[in-house]
Design an enzyme around this catalytic site. Sequence first.
Site, PDB file in Angstrom:
ATOM      1  N   PHE A   1     -16.220 -10.231  -5.796  1.00 19.05           N
ATOM      2  CA  PHE A   1     -17.658 -10.139  -5.495  1.00 19.05           C
ATOM      3  C   PHE A   1     -17.946 -10.119  -3.993  1.00 19.05           C
ATOM      4  O   PHE A   1     -19.092 -10.255  -3.583  1.00 19.05           O
ATOM      5  CB  PHE A   1     -18.408 -11.313  -6.141  1.00 19.05           C
ATOM      6  N   LEU A   2     -16.905  -9.953  -3.162  1.00 19.78           N
ATOM      7  CA  LEU A   2     -17.139 -10.006  -1.707  1.00 19.78           C
ATOM      8  C   LEU A   2     -18.110  -8.916  -1.277  1.00 19.78           C
ATOM      9  O   LEU A   2     -18.221  -7.869  -1.915  1.00 19.78           O
ATOM     10  CB  LEU A   2     -15.815  -9.836  -0.949  1.00 19.78           C
TER      11      LEU A   2
ATOM     12  N   CYS B   1     -19.782   0.737  -3.480  1.00 17.84           N
ATOM     13  CA  CYS B   1     -19.824  -0.005  -4.751  1.00 17.84           C
ATOM     14  C   CYS B   1     -21.075   0.260  -5.604  1.00 17.84           C
ATOM     15  O   CYS B   1     -20.955   0.704  -6.744  1.00 17.84           O
ATOM     16  CB  CYS B   1     -19.683  -1.495  -4.486  1.00 17.84           C
TER      17      CYS B   1
ATOM     18  N   ASP C   1       0.857  -1.190   0.000  1.00 20.24           N
ATOM     19  CA  ASP C   1       0.000   0.000   0.000  1.00 20.24           C
ATOM     20  C   ASP C   1       0.887   1.233   0.000  1.00 20.24           C
ATOM     21  O   ASP C   1       1.980   1.224   0.576  1.00 20.24           O
ATOM     22  CB  ASP C   1      -0.934   0.020   1.216  1.00 20.24           C
TER      23      ASP C   1
ATOM     24  N   ASN D   1     -35.228  -6.355  -0.214  1.00 22.78           N
ATOM     25  CA  ASN D   1     -35.553  -5.734   1.064  1.00 22.78           C
ATOM     26  C   ASN D   1     -35.791  -4.243   0.855  1.00 22.78           C
ATOM     27  O   ASN D   1     -34.869  -3.501   0.519  1.00 22.78           O
ATOM     28  CB  ASN D   1     -34.418  -5.957   2.065  1.00 22.78           C
TER      29      ASN D   1
HETATM   30  P1  NAD Z   1     -10.065   0.910  -0.509  1.00 20.50           P
HETATM   31  O1  NAD Z   1     -10.072   2.370  -0.695  1.00 20.50           O
HETATM   32  O2  NAD Z   1     -10.565   0.319   0.754  1.00 20.50           O
HETATM   33  O3  NAD Z   1      -8.573   0.359  -0.715  1.00 20.50           O
HETATM   34  C1  NAD Z   1      -7.737   0.740  -1.752  1.00 20.50           C
HETATM   35  C2  NAD Z   1      -6.303   0.807  -1.232  1.00 20.50           C
HETATM   36  O4  NAD Z   1      -5.443   1.064  -2.335  1.00 20.50           O
HETATM   37  C3  NAD Z   1      -6.065   1.918  -0.224  1.00 20.50           C
HETATM   38  O5  NAD Z   1      -5.522   1.352   0.961  1.00 20.50           O
HETATM   39  C4  NAD Z   1      -5.071   2.861  -0.916  1.00 20.50           C
HETATM   40  O6  NAD Z   1      -4.173   3.453  -0.023  1.00 20.50           O
HETATM   41  C5  NAD Z   1      -4.382   1.879  -1.853  1.00 20.50           C
HETATM   42  N1  NAD Z   1      -3.709   2.493  -3.015  1.00 20.50           N
HETATM   43  C6  NAD Z   1      -4.148   3.486  -3.824  1.00 20.50           C
HETATM   44  N2  NAD Z   1      -3.232   3.745  -4.775  1.00 20.50           N
HETATM   45  C7  NAD Z   1      -2.194   2.910  -4.572  1.00 20.50           C
HETATM   46  C8  NAD Z   1      -0.945   2.713  -5.200  1.00 20.50           C
HETATM   47  N3  NAD Z   1      -0.578   3.425  -6.261  1.00 20.50           N
HETATM   48  N4  NAD Z   1      -0.110   1.783  -4.689  1.00 20.50           N
HETATM   49  C9  NAD Z   1      -0.459   1.059  -3.607  1.00 20.50           C
HETATM   50  N5  NAD Z   1      -1.635   1.190  -2.969  1.00 20.50           N
HETATM   51  C10 NAD Z   1      -2.487   2.101  -3.448  1.00 20.50           C
HETATM   52  O7  NAD Z   1     -10.860   0.319  -1.757  1.00 20.50           O
HETATM   53  P2  NAD Z   1     -11.652  -1.063  -1.822  1.00 20.50           P
HETATM   54  O8  NAD Z   1     -13.006  -0.913  -1.218  1.00 20.50           O
HETATM   55  O9  NAD Z   1     -10.775  -2.172  -1.370  1.00 20.50           O
HETATM   56  O10 NAD Z   1     -11.890  -1.181  -3.410  1.00 20.50           O
HETATM   57  C11 NAD Z   1     -10.848  -1.479  -4.303  1.00 20.50           C
HETATM   58  C12 NAD Z   1     -11.466  -1.900  -5.627  1.00 20.50           C
HETATM   59  O11 NAD Z   1     -12.227  -3.089  -5.449  1.00 20.50           O
HETATM   60  C13 NAD Z   1     -12.418  -0.874  -6.233  1.00 20.50           C
HETATM   61  O12 NAD Z   1     -12.328  -0.942  -7.627  1.00 20.50           O
HETATM   62  C14 NAD Z   1     -13.771  -1.384  -5.808  1.00 20.50           C
HETATM   63  O13 NAD Z   1     -14.810  -0.977  -6.675  1.00 20.50           O
HETATM   64  C15 NAD Z   1     -13.576  -2.887  -5.886  1.00 20.50           C
HETATM   65  N6  NAD Z   1     -14.468  -3.677  -5.025  1.00 20.50           N
HETATM   66  C16 NAD Z   1     -14.772  -3.253  -3.773  1.00 20.50           C
HETATM   67  C17 NAD Z   1     -15.590  -4.028  -2.962  1.00 20.50           C
HETATM   68  C18 NAD Z   1     -15.964  -3.580  -1.577  1.00 20.50           C
HETATM   69  O14 NAD Z   1     -16.917  -4.122  -1.042  1.00 20.50           O
HETATM   70  N7  NAD Z   1     -15.256  -2.634  -0.977  1.00 20.50           N
HETATM   71  C19 NAD Z   1     -16.093  -5.249  -3.449  1.00 20.50           C
HETATM   72  C20 NAD Z   1     -15.726  -5.662  -4.724  1.00 20.50           C
HETATM   73  C21 NAD Z   1     -14.921  -4.859  -5.511  1.00 20.50           C
END
Ligand code: NAD
Length: 438
Positions: free
Chosen positions: A153-154, A261, A30, A252
């Site tokens: 898909f979590l 999302c 990260d 629901n």
């Molecule tokens: P998040 O913001 O919780 O985490 C993203 C992380 O990436 C952060 O910790 C950030 O510091 C880090 N980051 C950003 N740029 C970076 C870089 N250049 N190098 C290293 N780290 C970097 O986001 P998230 O909720 O985990 O979502 C991530 C992706 O997954 C998105 O595309 C989202 O749509 C998708 N997604 C999310 C969920 C969900 O429920 N949150 C479910 C499925 C898919």
Amino acid sequence: MDLCIIGSGYVGLVSGACFAEVGHHVVCVDNDQRKVDALQAGKIPIYEPGLEDLVHRNVAAKRLRFTNSIQDGVDSSQVVFIAVPTPPQVDGSVDLTYIERVAREIAGVLKPGEYRVVVDKSTVPVKTGEKVADTIRRYNKGAEFDVVSNPEFLREGCAVPDLMNPDRVVIGSASQKATDLMKQVYEPFRAPILVTDVNSAELIKHAANSFLSLKISYINAVAAICEASGADVEMVADGIGMDKRIGRNFLNAGLGYGGSCFPKDVKAFIAISKQLGTPFKLLEEVERINAAQLNRFIDKVRNALWVLKDKQIAVWGLTFKPDTDDVRNSVAIELVNKLVAEGAHVTAYDPKGAEKAVEWKLIDPTKVKLAPTPLDAVKDAEALILATEWKEFSNVDFAEVKQSMHTPLVFDGRNLFDPETMAQFGFTYHAVGRAGGK
Ligand code: NAD
């Protein structure tokens, strides 16, 4: 296998921990130094049931570690996952700057003769895989790699069980070598694997989230008809949900969908379809119904309290759903801010989300009082609004709640409570689309 996950947020951290749990060696990268420091010190920056134990166990077993160095992660891994944010831009299309930057950074550290699979786990528009591959090639002419799409898909709140037992794993790949390595990564999970081309895998994610949002808007539109006709949306949802072709999940009625999302993915799919010259108007209606839902609910509160200015209102729940501390795009937060904007005095309680709501400046703590317990929140309240269906709200002593409140008026934005029980306790009870709780 040796795996690297770039981006250690809700998706990256939980995926990394689950991959380690099944025996892989995982480096989570990260670029947020505070997050890396916290993780290295054993602190988990997000709340997700079961995650803390999983991380501690796998760190102790030396299968999971954290770094701020992409070089370190890519050097030590066969497969490199990208799990960085893909937020919406003002016009709804996806901001791909995080993905592009990571692609360039990966290109900068790939070494000749060292093949890597670069896997996009972030939710991205169709054809992003091609762009990631072009970018890596442009910045590193001799790089040996394949780009694979592996959408996640979590569900937040049950991310660990979802990752350990997925309904399906989608692998979008144009290379047999990459597909074989991806199958090896997922082999321990014993989940059904669907192999597709890259574009289809990318599309599956937006199509799935848009369909789930559509189900929510559908039942919310039905709820409005129930309210107008005296029917009960819970019974209607049971009745249609018992049809196996439809299913009861995501039917629901409530305040509408929110979170990090669904709103952004529906917007993105609308933008993608427009860009491709095949506008998806149905999804615009899904958005319209969703936006109207909160306003219809606040109208009910206004109808009961007349003027909201200076009214003491308790709100239970701030997170976008239960069992998470995620408050991004939460409808509960939007509700609180709308009440405050009308001059109401809001006291809110949330088991996990209050701290982040303040830290991320989503609520103003000088305007919204935060209570340490649900009972503290309702003290002298002229109305209680349930905005997020945390389980603990069902177990509150309602006799005490009633005694504490100034007026026993409850608005249940998630249809959590039983209308008859609420009546027995002496509450005037309003729910969404429900007989006895109009
Ligand atoms: P998040 O913001 O919780 O985490 C993203 C992380 O990436 C952060 O910790 C950030 O510091 C880090 N980051 C950003 N740029 C970076 C870089 N250049 N190098 C290293 N780290 C970097 O986001 P998230 O909720 O985990 O979502 C991530 C992706 O997954 C998105 O595309 C989202 O749509 C998708 N997604 C999310 C969920 C969900 O429920 N949150 C479910 C499925 C898919």
